[in-house]
Design a protein around this motif. Sequence first.
Motif, PDB file in Angstrom:
ATOM      1  N   MET A 151     146.584  52.819 134.293  1.00  0.00           N
ATOM      2  CA  MET A 151     145.665  54.249 134.325  1.00  0.00           C
ATOM      3  C   MET A 151     144.307  53.836 135.245  1.00  0.00           C
ATOM      4  O   MET A 151     143.794  52.637 134.916  1.00  0.00           O
ATOM      5  CB  MET A 151     145.232  54.542 133.149  1.00  0.00           C
ATOM      6  CG  MET A 151     144.345  55.988 133.333  1.00  0.00           C
ATOM      7  SD  MET A 151     143.798  56.360 131.650  1.00  0.00           S
ATOM      8  CE  MET A 151     145.175  56.890 130.691  1.00  0.00           C
ATOM      9  N   LYS A 154     141.799  59.016 139.161  1.00  0.00           N
ATOM     10  CA  LYS A 154     142.997  59.632 139.921  1.00  0.00           C
ATOM     11  C   LYS A 154     142.875  59.555 141.434  1.00  0.00           C
ATOM     12  O   LYS A 154     143.848  59.558 142.209  1.00  0.00           O
ATOM     13  CB  LYS A 154     142.902  61.374 139.647  1.00  0.00           C
ATOM     14  CG  LYS A 154     143.927  62.216 140.233  1.00  0.00           C
ATOM     15  CD  LYS A 154     143.795  63.420 139.929  1.00  0.00           C
ATOM     16  CE  LYS A 154     145.008  64.425 140.663  1.00  0.00           C
ATOM     17  NZ  LYS A 154     144.805  65.732 140.390  1.00  0.00           N
ATOM     18  N   ALA A 157     144.733  56.154 142.053  1.00  0.00           N
ATOM     19  CA  ALA A 157     146.049  56.381 141.808  1.00  0.00           C
ATOM     20  C   ALA A 157     146.788  56.942 143.051  1.00  0.00           C
ATOM     21  O   ALA A 157     147.690  56.625 143.407  1.00  0.00           O
ATOM     22  CB  ALA A 157     146.490  57.276 140.801  1.00  0.00           C
ATOM     23  N   GLU A 158     145.785  57.971 143.612  1.00  0.00           N
ATOM     24  CA  GLU A 158     146.547  58.715 144.905  1.00  0.00           C
ATOM     25  C   GLU A 158     146.599  57.587 145.835  1.00  0.00           C
ATOM     26  O   GLU A 158     147.412  57.822 147.048  1.00  0.00           O
ATOM     27  CB  GLU A 158     145.666  60.066 144.946  1.00  0.00           C
ATOM     28  CG  GLU A 158     145.717  61.048 144.036  1.00  0.00           C
ATOM     29  CD  GLU A 158     144.612  62.265 144.210  1.00  0.00           C
ATOM     30  OE1 GLU A 158     143.851  62.059 144.945  1.00  0.00           O
ATOM     31  OE2 GLU A 158     145.290  63.225 143.678  1.00  0.00           O
ATOM     32  N   VAL A 161     149.773  55.734 145.832  1.00  0.00           N
ATOM     33  CA  VAL A 161     151.110  56.286 146.232  1.00  0.00           C
ATOM     34  C   VAL A 161     151.182  57.198 147.576  1.00  0.00           C
ATOM     35  O   VAL A 161     152.120  57.629 147.928  1.00  0.00           O
ATOM     36  CB  VAL A 161     151.438  57.210 145.195  1.00  0.00           C
ATOM     37  CG1 VAL A 161     151.596  56.444 143.747  1.00  0.00           C
ATOM     38  CG2 VAL A 161     150.669  58.363 144.914  1.00  0.00           C
ATOM     39  N   LYS A 183     154.710  55.465 141.599  1.00  0.00           N
ATOM     40  CA  LYS A 183     154.805  56.905 141.311  1.00  0.00           C
ATOM     41  C   LYS A 183     153.792  57.135 140.157  1.00  0.00           C
ATOM     42  O   LYS A 183     153.685  56.584 139.309  1.00  0.00           O
ATOM     43  CB  LYS A 183     156.175  57.004 140.748  1.00  0.00           C
ATOM     44  CG  LYS A 183     156.413  58.525 140.330  1.00  0.00           C
ATOM     45  CD  LYS A 183     157.888  58.710 139.770  1.00  0.00           C
ATOM     46  CE  LYS A 183     158.126  60.352 139.400  1.00  0.00           C
ATOM     47  NZ  LYS A 183     159.308  60.487 138.767  1.00  0.00           N
ATOM     48  N   ILE A 184     153.331  58.133 140.538  1.00  0.00           N
ATOM     49  CA  ILE A 184     152.062  58.899 139.179  1.00  0.00           C
ATOM     50  C   ILE A 184     152.966  59.524 138.320  1.00  0.00           C
ATOM     51  O   ILE A 184     153.831  60.447 138.598  1.00  0.00           O
ATOM     52  CB  ILE A 184     150.858  59.829 139.991  1.00  0.00           C
ATOM     53  CG1 ILE A 184     150.412  59.148 141.004  1.00  0.00           C
ATOM     54  CG2 ILE A 184     150.299  60.594 139.052  1.00  0.00           C
ATOM     55  CD1 ILE A 184     149.064  59.882 141.665  1.00  0.00           C
ATOM     56  N   THR A 187     148.890  62.679 134.510  1.00  0.00           N
ATOM     57  CA  THR A 187     147.333  62.911 135.069  1.00  0.00           C
ATOM     58  C   THR A 187     146.638  63.405 133.862  1.00  0.00           C
ATOM     59  O   THR A 187     147.278  64.341 132.963  1.00  0.00           O
ATOM     60  CB  THR A 187     147.429  63.876 136.316  1.00  0.00           C
ATOM     61  OG1 THR A 187     148.151  63.643 137.216  1.00  0.00           O
ATOM     62  CG2 THR A 187     145.882  64.275 136.648  1.00  0.00           C
ATOM     63  N   SER A 201     141.657  61.292 135.702  1.00  0.00           N
ATOM     64  CA  SER A 201     142.572  59.769 135.744  1.00  0.00           C
ATOM     65  C   SER A 201     143.945  60.345 135.960  1.00  0.00           C
ATOM     66  O   SER A 201     144.569  61.402 135.874  1.00  0.00           O
ATOM     67  CB  SER A 201     142.271  59.138 134.237  1.00  0.00           C
ATOM     68  OG  SER A 201     140.927  59.021 134.158  1.00  0.00           O
ATOM     69  N   ALA A 202     144.640  58.990 136.121  1.00  0.00           N
ATOM     70  CA  ALA A 202     146.030  59.038 136.441  1.00  0.00           C
ATOM     71  C   ALA A 202     146.914  57.794 135.967  1.00  0.00           C
ATOM     72  O   ALA A 202     146.217  56.818 136.410  1.00  0.00           O
ATOM     73  CB  ALA A 202     146.363  59.503 137.796  1.00  0.00           C
ATOM     74  N   VAL A 204     149.910  55.321 136.892  1.00  0.00           N
ATOM     75  CA  VAL A 204     150.794  54.904 137.914  1.00  0.00           C
ATOM     76  C   VAL A 204     151.720  53.937 137.350  1.00  0.00           C
ATOM     77  O   VAL A 204     151.409  53.036 136.780  1.00  0.00           O
ATOM     78  CB  VAL A 204     150.227  54.256 139.210  1.00  0.00           C
ATOM     79  CG1 VAL A 204     151.096  54.039 140.175  1.00  0.00           C
ATOM     80  CG2 VAL A 204     148.849  55.419 139.716  1.00  0.00           C
ATOM     81  N   ARG A 205     153.121  54.255 137.672  1.00  0.00           N
ATOM     82  CA  ARG A 205     154.045  53.291 137.125  1.00  0.00           C
ATOM     83  C   ARG A 205     154.653  52.417 138.510  1.00  0.00           C
ATOM     84  O   ARG A 205     155.119  53.092 139.525  1.00  0.00           O
ATOM     85  CB  ARG A 205     155.420  53.869 136.604  1.00  0.00           C
ATOM     86  CG  ARG A 205     156.260  52.834 136.292  1.00  0.00           C
ATOM     87  CD  ARG A 205     157.382  53.169 135.468  1.00  0.00           C
ATOM     88  NE  ARG A 205     158.147  54.364 136.125  1.00  0.00           N
ATOM     89  CZ  ARG A 205     158.454  55.479 135.576  1.00  0.00           C
ATOM     90  NH1 ARG A 205     158.051  55.842 134.365  1.00  0.00           N
ATOM     91  NH2 ARG A 205     159.276  56.451 136.334  1.00  0.00           N
TER      92      ARG A 205
END
Length: 281
Positions: A151, A154, A157-158, A161, A183-184, A187, A201-202, A204-205
């Motif tokens: 986590m 956001k 995370a963006e 990706v 990949k997210i 969110t 927040s997001a 991500v894997r």
Amino acid sequence: MNAIDGLPPLRDVIATHGIAAKKQLGQNFLLDLNLTAKIARAAGDLRGVDVLEVGPGPGGLTRGLLAEGARHVLAVEKDARCMAALAEVAAHWPGRLEVLNDDALVIDPLAYLTPPIRIVANLPYNVGTELLVRWLTPKTWPPVWESLVLMFQKEVAERIVATPGSKAYGRLALLAQWRCDAKIVMTLPPEAFTPAPKVHSAVVRLTALPVPRFPADPVILNRVVAAGFNQRRKMLRASLRGVAPHIEARLEAAGIAPTARAEEIGLEQFCALARELAQNA
């Protein structure tokens, strides 16, 4: 989750142990155990898997990982105030949770974990990116971990990706996507946390690829990417001038227009440039 593991709600745990989140530690606690369980499930089937968790805080995600069947969880927590709460979780799952009151930037998790290994964490905001870069740049590949479920803010995370031409595209995207599928998967709004951060927040894997998408020397690739994005909106022939002599010819040999900008160039082209520089060092 309370009914599943029989432990108190996280708000009660925080009140009992006096664990108010500290801004200087980058702490924002996620108290909804349904959400922490969902994050744990994003890591896939954890049976027979060792998990590294960084910044467990009062143990919400830790409980989710254990309930989802993780063979062994190593929880690394810098804040000594959380030790008593995490000890209660460890007692509830005998032999399956090991807690270190230490700094994740200095410990060697391999001394405590046995493959297969996955990393799952609601990372403290102040060290999240640094830890990610370390996990993505080991000396050998494939890494010791199979996947990362992390986590971030956001915005970060963006960046992981992002694709060429987008505002978020940069070194972090190339670093992650060269060796991983990214990949997210979730969110979360600020109000999901205590205290509520100012940003979304997001989660991500990132799944490690057996080999990088395109061949390239990692040291050269990192140097090229760092130099290219150090001066965004500059033509590559200018931003890469200090990387190697005759850079315009090198760019053209790699199929890249010298007038192009880093944010316009895809991973395959950056790797081609890294190979060109390695062959003509």
